[in-house]
Write an enzyme that holds these catalytic residues in place. Structure first.
Site, PDB file in Angstrom:
ATOM      1  N   LYS A  22       0.832  -1.203   0.000  1.00 58.89           N
ATOM      2  CA  LYS A  22       0.000   0.000   0.000  1.00 58.89           C
ATOM      3  C   LYS A  22       0.865   1.251   0.000  1.00 58.89           C
ATOM      4  CE  LYS A  22      -1.793   1.808   3.888  1.00 58.89           C
ATOM      5  NZ  LYS A  22      -1.816   3.298   3.970  1.00 58.89           N
ATOM      6  N   ASN A  23       1.881   1.262   0.856  1.00 57.84           N
ATOM      7  CA  ASN A  23       2.699   2.458   1.023  1.00 57.84           C
ATOM      8  C   ASN A  23       3.632   2.715  -0.153  1.00 57.84           C
ATOM      9  OD1 ASN A  23       1.523   3.008   3.490  1.00 57.84           O
ATOM     10  ND2 ASN A  23       3.076   1.914   4.652  1.00 57.84           N
ATOM     11  N   CYS A 117      -5.855   8.185   9.470  1.00 65.39           N
ATOM     12  CA  CYS A 117      -6.006   7.638  10.819  1.00 65.39           C
ATOM     13  C   CYS A 117      -5.676   8.689  11.868  1.00 65.39           C
ATOM     14  CB  CYS A 117      -5.093   6.431  11.022  1.00 65.39           C
ATOM     15  SG  CYS A 117      -5.632   4.954  10.147  1.00 65.39           S
ATOM     16  N   ARG A 122       0.472  14.929  12.056  1.00 62.48           N
ATOM     17  CA  ARG A 122       1.376  14.695  10.937  1.00 62.48           C
ATOM     18  C   ARG A 122       1.384  15.970  10.102  1.00 62.48           C
ATOM     19  NH1 ARG A 122      -0.370   8.492   9.650  1.00 62.48           N
ATOM     20  NH2 ARG A 122      -2.351   9.112  10.511  1.00 62.48           N
ATOM     21  N   ASP A 306       4.487   0.981  12.115  1.00 62.87           N
ATOM     22  CA  ASP A 306       3.316   0.278  11.593  1.00 62.87           C
ATOM     23  C   ASP A 306       3.205  -1.166  12.084  1.00 62.87           C
ATOM     24  OD1 ASP A 306       2.300   2.425  10.270  1.00 62.87           O
ATOM     25  OD2 ASP A 306       2.826   1.761   8.259  1.00 62.87           O
ATOM     26  N   ARG A 398      -8.356  -0.541   4.529  1.00 61.18           N
ATOM     27  CA  ARG A 398      -7.453   0.470   3.986  1.00 61.18           C
ATOM     28  C   ARG A 398      -6.076  -0.117   3.700  1.00 61.18           C
ATOM     29  NH1 ARG A 398      -6.056   4.596   7.483  1.00 61.18           N
ATOM     30  NH2 ARG A 398      -5.155   5.562   5.616  1.00 61.18           N
TER      31      ARG A 398
END
Length: 419
Positions: A22-23, A117, A122, A306, A398
């Site tokens: 995903k990242n 999230c 951030r 994570d 997600r």
């Protein structure tokens, strides 16, 4: 609204494939804005964040085709709208990655301040200051970032703190800037290397990706190419813990263990036997209870934030006492109250949680709060006695591709049901 129902206590066993990251996929999709032709992306994960990204790009004028073999054709070569609207950006912080590519190619961008999230602040100030270093004029008003630059100019960019998305944004913006850009204190994650490799294949001149200093010599145009998204190391780590927490044995295919050394080292410390080859990882707990492990999150190549919640789930049923210290986000312990409802012995002291392992957990009704916290609840449910019900599992979607189906392949008793 969907929820997961898990009947725990079953050691996991079998083999599954790990999806694309995903990242890595999200910034590469946004990099398609820079290209003068379509990109073909292989190994694209089926995730709600990917769907959100595609909707956002379509809203700006992009087109895409998803093939049955997980290959994705995306053409963002001629955007008709240079605005990333709030209604699409609000659910995903990665949407800020539209800013650099649009500014570099079109000279302007309007991007809503991002969501995602609720695991801590951030700030986007790192992105904005760096783009100003490249010659952009930026104004923030009404919840939107307004950016303009006739031509970005290469510069030395010094990040005060390591930021993955800020590194990615400036990396993309600098590819079409005039002259050379040097990013100092750059993030070093494998996903950034994957983005850089994709950009290089598109015609960018980049060196140093994967180190703290990245050099980008601007080019005039980038072209469409074919690229395969790297494997998801966080998904792989989560399934390895699923086996460890249940005393099982599993094999993961389509992985790269080199990007997971910090995770694998901690699992070995927890008592797992692990074998790795070029594209697979096998973990065997031999039916044993894991040992508690101390963890401190930090930027890559150290232990990833994570994976913090997942190891917290492992520690609560492990033999011994251990602490986990979170240094990246200040609000990433929202899973602690939910795990405590299952019988976990957890004490939160500032940015550190101390777990005293218990021999068994009891299934309970739980509420997911964010992506990785949701994964920790699933893991705890797999190890618990009785039935665990997890609500708001849209958080899981997600970042995990059909998680219940993959766990079923490993022998888990888990179902997705609709209220």
């Amino acid at each position: 609204m969907y929820k997961l129902v898990i009947k725990g206590g079953v050691p996991l066993s079998g083999t599954i494939n790990i999806a694309g990251s995903k990242n890595a996929a999200l910034p590469i999709l946004f990099a398609s804005i820079l290209a003068d032709g379509p990109l073909k992306l292989n190994n694209t994960p089926h995730l709600s964040d990917v769907s959100t990204t595609l909707r956002l790009l379509m809203d700006m004028g992009a087109e895409f085709i998803l093939e049955s073999d997980n290959s994705l054709f995306i053409n963002s070569a001629k955007l008709t709208k240079l605005t990333a609207e709030y209604n699409l950006v609000k659910t995903m912080r990665a949407s800020i990655l539209t800013l650099g590519p649009m500014l570099a190619k079109y000279g302007e961008a309007k991007v809503s301040l991002p969501g995602g999230c609720a695991i801590g602040t951030r700030p986007v100030n790192l992105h904005l200051k760096a783009l100003e270093d490249l010659g952009a004029s930026i104004e923030v008003k009404g919840g939107y970032i307004y950016a303009k630059a006739k031509q970005l100019i290469g510069a030395n960019v010094h990040f005060e703190q390591v930021s993955v998305t800020a590194t990615e944004n400036i990396l993309m913006a600098a590819t079409l800037a005039q002259g050379t850009t040097t990013i100092h204190n750059a993030a070093q994650e494998p996903e950034i290397v994957d983005l850089a490799n994709c950009l290089i294949n598109m015609g960018a001149n980049i060196s140093g990706a994967g180190t703290a200093v990245i050099n980008i010599k601007g080019v005039k145009t980038l072209s469409g190419i074919t690229h395969s998204v790297c494997p998801d190391r966080i998904e792989a780590g989560t399934y390895l813990i699923a086996a460890a927490i249940t005393g099982g044995k599993i094999t993961l295919k389509h992985t790269r263990y080199q990007s997971m050394r910090a995770i694998i080292d901690k699992l070995i410390e927890a008592g797992a036997e692990i074998e790795c080859d070029k594209s697979s990882i096998t973990l065997d707990m031999k039916g044993q209870r894991p040992k508690a492990v101390n963890i401190r999150t930090s930027a890559y190549p150290n232990f990833p934030t994570d994976m913090q919640a997942q190891f917290c789930a492992l520690n609560i049923i492990a033999d011994g006492q251990a602490s986990i210290t979170e240094t990246i986000f200040e609000n990433r312990f929202m899973h602690i109250p939910e795990l405590s409802r299952m019988g976990a012995d957890l004490t939160l002291e500032g940015n550190t949680v101390i777990a005293k392992g218990v021999k068994s957990l009891t299934g309970a009704n739980l509420m997911a709060t964010d992506l990785r916290a949701s994964a920790s609840l699933v893991l705890a449910g797999l190890a618990a006695q009785g039935t665990t019900t997890i609500e708001r599992v849209y958080h899981l979607d997600r970042g995990y591709e059909t998680i219940e189906e993959k766990l079923k392949l490993l022998g888990a008793n888990i179902e997705r049901i609709q209220d």
